[in-house]
Every structure is written in structure tokens, then in C-alpha cells.
Write an enzyme that holds these catalytic residues in place. Sequence first.
Site, PDB file in Angstrom:
ATOM      1  N   LYS A  37       0.849  -1.202   0.000  1.00 45.09           N
ATOM      2  CA  LYS A  37       0.000   0.000   0.000  1.00 45.09           C
ATOM      3  C   LYS A  37       0.882   1.249   0.000  1.00 45.09           C
ATOM      4  O   LYS A  37       2.084   1.167   0.282  1.00 45.09           O
ATOM      5  CB  LYS A  37      -0.898  -0.006   1.236  1.00 45.09           C
ATOM      6  CG  LYS A  37      -0.134   0.105   2.564  1.00 45.09           C
ATOM      7  CD  LYS A  37      -1.011  -0.204   3.743  1.00 45.09           C
ATOM      8  CE  LYS A  37      -0.228  -0.138   5.043  1.00 45.09           C
ATOM      9  NZ  LYS A  37      -0.969  -0.754   6.162  1.00 45.09           N
ATOM     10  N   ARG A 131     -10.966  -1.049  14.399  1.00 45.74           N
ATOM     11  CA  ARG A 131     -10.996  -0.365  13.108  1.00 45.74           C
ATOM     12  C   ARG A 131     -11.989  -1.164  12.273  1.00 45.74           C
ATOM     13  O   ARG A 131     -13.121  -1.333  12.693  1.00 45.74           O
ATOM     14  CB  ARG A 131      -9.586  -0.278  12.512  1.00 45.74           C
ATOM     15  CG  ARG A 131      -9.454   0.753  11.418  1.00 45.74           C
ATOM     16  CD  ARG A 131      -8.010   1.066  11.056  1.00 45.74           C
ATOM     17  NE  ARG A 131      -7.266  -0.081  10.527  1.00 45.74           N
ATOM     18  CZ  ARG A 131      -5.992  -0.041  10.143  1.00 45.74           C
ATOM     19  NH1 ARG A 131      -5.319   1.098  10.223  1.00 45.74           N
ATOM     20  NH2 ARG A 131      -5.376  -1.106   9.686  1.00 45.74           N
ATOM     21  N   HIS A 161      -6.271  -7.836  12.716  1.00 45.57           N
ATOM     22  CA  HIS A 161      -5.088  -6.967  12.725  1.00 45.57           C
ATOM     23  C   HIS A 161      -4.740  -6.549  14.149  1.00 45.57           C
ATOM     24  O   HIS A 161      -5.617  -6.212  14.936  1.00 45.57           O
ATOM     25  CB  HIS A 161      -5.385  -5.737  11.862  1.00 45.57           C
ATOM     26  CG  HIS A 161      -4.205  -4.845  11.611  1.00 45.57           C
ATOM     27  ND1 HIS A 161      -2.975  -5.319  11.200  1.00 45.57           N
ATOM     28  CD2 HIS A 161      -4.066  -3.495  11.696  1.00 45.57           C
ATOM     29  CE1 HIS A 161      -2.141  -4.291  11.048  1.00 45.57           C
ATOM     30  NE2 HIS A 161      -2.773  -3.184  11.338  1.00 45.57           N
ATOM     31  N   ARG A 215       1.243 -10.745   7.065  1.00 48.39           N
ATOM     32  CA  ARG A 215       1.201  -9.575   6.173  1.00 48.39           C
ATOM     33  C   ARG A 215       2.340  -8.638   6.544  1.00 48.39           C
ATOM     34  O   ARG A 215       2.337  -8.064   7.636  1.00 48.39           O
ATOM     35  CB  ARG A 215      -0.138  -8.833   6.330  1.00 48.39           C
ATOM     36  CG  ARG A 215      -1.376  -9.676   6.078  1.00 48.39           C
ATOM     37  CD  ARG A 215      -2.641  -8.824   6.168  1.00 48.39           C
ATOM     38  NE  ARG A 215      -2.759  -8.124   7.435  1.00 48.39           N
ATOM     39  CZ  ARG A 215      -3.335  -8.620   8.515  1.00 48.39           C
ATOM     40  NH1 ARG A 215      -3.876  -9.821   8.496  1.00 48.39           N
ATOM     41  NH2 ARG A 215      -3.390  -7.914   9.627  1.00 48.39           N
ATOM     42  N   TYR A 257      15.652  31.080   7.220  1.00 49.58           N
ATOM     43  CA  TYR A 257      14.404  31.723   7.630  1.00 49.58           C
ATOM     44  C   TYR A 257      14.364  31.849   9.148  1.00 49.58           C
ATOM     45  O   TYR A 257      14.667  30.904   9.865  1.00 49.58           O
ATOM     46  CB  TYR A 257      13.207  30.901   7.166  1.00 49.58           C
ATOM     47  CG  TYR A 257      12.996  30.963   5.678  1.00 49.58           C
ATOM     48  CD1 TYR A 257      12.757  32.183   5.045  1.00 49.58           C
ATOM     49  CD2 TYR A 257      13.034  29.808   4.919  1.00 49.58           C
ATOM     50  CE1 TYR A 257      12.562  32.226   3.670  1.00 49.58           C
ATOM     51  CE2 TYR A 257      12.838  29.851   3.543  1.00 49.58           C
ATOM     52  CZ  TYR A 257      12.606  31.070   2.932  1.00 49.58           C
ATOM     53  OH  TYR A 257      12.421  31.121   1.572  1.00 49.58           O
ATOM     54  N   CYS A 303      14.160  24.489   4.829  1.00 50.68           N
ATOM     55  CA  CYS A 303      13.365  25.229   3.838  1.00 50.68           C
ATOM     56  C   CYS A 303      12.525  24.247   3.020  1.00 50.68           C
ATOM     57  O   CYS A 303      12.666  23.042   3.139  1.00 50.68           O
ATOM     58  CB  CYS A 303      14.267  25.998   2.874  1.00 50.68           C
ATOM     59  SG  CYS A 303      15.557  26.965   3.650  1.00 50.68           S
ATOM     60  N   MET A 304      11.696  24.790   2.145  1.00 51.81           N
ATOM     61  CA  MET A 304      10.899  23.917   1.286  1.00 51.81           C
ATOM     62  C   MET A 304      11.807  23.085   0.384  1.00 51.81           C
ATOM     63  O   MET A 304      11.531  21.923   0.120  1.00 51.81           O
ATOM     64  CB  MET A 304       9.938  24.759   0.430  1.00 51.81           C
ATOM     65  CG  MET A 304       8.948  23.904  -0.340  1.00 51.81           C
ATOM     66  SD  MET A 304       7.903  24.850  -1.449  1.00 51.81           S
ATOM     67  CE  MET A 304       6.915  25.801  -0.322  1.00 51.81           C
ATOM     68  N   ASP A 305      12.922  23.679  -0.061  1.00 49.30           N
ATOM     69  CA  ASP A 305      13.747  23.028  -1.076  1.00 49.30           C
ATOM     70  C   ASP A 305      15.227  22.918  -0.704  1.00 49.30           C
ATOM     71  O   ASP A 305      16.055  22.613  -1.560  1.00 49.30           O
ATOM     72  CB  ASP A 305      13.650  23.818  -2.389  1.00 49.30           C
ATOM     73  CG  ASP A 305      12.225  24.203  -2.710  1.00 49.30           C
ATOM     74  OD1 ASP A 305      11.406  23.290  -2.883  1.00 49.30           O
ATOM     75  OD2 ASP A 305      11.926  25.408  -2.727  1.00 49.30           O
TER      76      ASP A 305
END
Length: 362
Positions: A37, A131, A161, A215, A257, A303-305
Site C-alpha cells: 500500500k 478499526r 489486525h 502480512r 528563515y 526550507c521547502m527546497d
Amino acid sequence: MIEYRPVWADVDLDRLWHNVKVAQAHIGKKQIIPVVKANAYGHGVIEVMTWLYEKGIRYCAVVMLQEALELRAAFPDLGILIMGSVRPQDLEICSRHQFDISIYHKPLLDAAKAFNGPLKCHLKVDTGMARYGFVETADILDAAKTLMTSPHIEWTGIFSHFATADEDEQFVYRQIKRFVEVLTQLPELPPMIHLANSAGTFRFEPDIPMTTHVRLGLSLYGCVNMPDPKPPVRQVTRLRGAISQIKLLKQGECLGYGQSYCAGQDEIIALVPIGYADGIRRAYRDHQVAINGRIYPMVGAICMDALFIKIDDSVSLDDVVDIYGDVVTMDDAALHLDTTAYEIMTAISLRVPRRYVKGDSR
Ligand SMILES: *Cc1c(COP(=O)(O)O)cnc(C)c1O
């Protein structure tokens, strides 16, 4: 796009197979259902499954229909179990693609019973996770009877599970006891009976009675969230990046930042072009990376990048930074972030190119 981006995830397929064998040695005659998954926990579901298929594996589990359909397009004859929810209006497409679905509550049971076409069904029993699944014995027996007696339904499995496989042992034993209690009351059993996930498998198998399969997700990808002794699985993915700039930060100067990190003395800083948009959460700040097997601290805000590393003069622009690898592992990262390796690996975003390698070629 790997040739255009000097940040990548090395996915070592030999390690993946090594981990399968470690698990297989542990469970003896039982069989492994690989859980793929969430894009194989971020590893690339088609590449991972292609490798496992080449190795002879013909059955796997996902959580949702969308994931099952993606796999079916690439693997016409693969057995695919959808462990999560399916809506009554999805039964037609599940039937057409021969997915195994989970029957976990009465509305879906009724829809399956009324459905006009072949269906493969696993009965989902809730033994404590609260669940998906039937809870009461009477409801479970009733559902099993429907699956056994409906001519268009093939009753392929029954499962439950664990809620605390990686922690509370007592609760695990309660769930095992409850599952066995249910199984022994059924007039007949389907071919696949499964309960344990990774931690459950390595802590309690092969001694979970009556089950035929396990599993496995996390442990196949080489992480283990359980008390010692840990199995000898190896982390499959190494998240790596080039250094894009090296600069001097003079004593008293601050960076990034918020200017939240200031140099206590003259320091050398390296920039790596990877950031929170790649899945390196801002909260991961102040942890560590490895360069040439040595540990260096991250400094300042992520930072983002991009992110900053405090290095020394032994590091050069040609060196490669291991964000997660064998020195600083995903389990280490999870500990620093007070989360699990599940979240670390699935967070690596699709912007990060995956590179598939085998053993020493990486
Ligand atoms: C994700 C999942 C698994 C796999 O668990 P791991 O701890 O990653 O091995 C097994 N069963 C179900 C129902 C799951 O959702």
C-alpha cells in the site's frame, strides 16, 4: 528525472529480497503477503512488485481500490487483496478485476450477497483494534455462513489486525486468543488465515496458532519498530543528496528563515537541495546526516527546497550527503521526530527520484 536532480532515493532491491528471506526463515511454513500500500511505503509499487514477482511472489495486499487498479494494470494475474474499505458500488469493478476484498461490516456483506457476479472475499474480524471488522461472534458466524453458502462468492480468507504488535504484549495475546476462539467456532475455514503484521510476526510468529500467512510491510522495507531482539533486516532505501553550495558563516552570523541558527565561531555550512516539500519535515531540524560515514548536524530552519549542514573542511562539493542511510537510519529519524519509520518512508515525496539498485551497484 534523476539526471536533472542531485537528490535521490536509492532503493536496494537485493536488500528487499534479503528482508523477505529473513522473514521467511522466521515463519517456517507460513507464507508472506507483502503489503505494498501507499506506493509500497514510498518505495515505488510497480518496481517493488515487479521484483517480487520475478522472485516468484504472486499475492500482495493493498488498502484501497485505487491501489489495486494500479497494480492490476501492470500485473494481470497477480492476487491482490484490498484490506481496507470498499463501497457497494465498487463491487462490480472488484469482481471484474478479481480482487480479493475485505468484508468488514453488514452493509458490505449484504451488498456482496446480493451482487450478481463472482467475488473473492476475506472476512475481516475485529479482535480489538476497533478499526474495520465484525466484533460479535454471532455476526462473524453469520457473515461466514453467507460467504460459505453464496454460490457466486469464493471465501478466500479470514483475517484480523494487531493494535499493539510493537508494544503491549498482553493486548497482543488477547487478540490472538480472540482470533483463535473465533476460528475454532467456524464450521469450516477458508484457505488463507492471517493476523500478524511485521512486529507481530517477528515477536510472536511462528507461534500464532491456526494462521497460514503473515502480512509484512515495514520489515520488508527494512525497518523494525519493536523491542530487542530485532531481526536482521536491512533498510532498503537510502535518501541521498549532493551538496549545492559550501559557505562560510562567520562567528555571530545567523542563517536561514527566522535566522534561528547563529554561528558560535567561524563555521562551514553546506547546502543540500532537499527540503520539506520532499518530505523532510521542518520538525526534523537539528537532527543529523552522514557524509562519508561521518555524522554532521543539520542547523537552522529546513526550507521547502533546501537544508543546511554544519560541516568541516574535510567535506567537499563532490561529497554526497546521506539524509537517511545506514548511519542515520529512518528509525533514528523517527525517534527524533517522535514518530514511526512508517511516516518517515511514506513522507518521501514524489519529487524525489527513485533509483533502483541491486547490492553493491549502489
Ligand atoms: C499496513 C498493514 C499491514 C502491514 O503492517 P506492517 O507493520 O507494515 O508490517 C498489515 N495489515 C494491515 C491491515 C495493514 O493495514
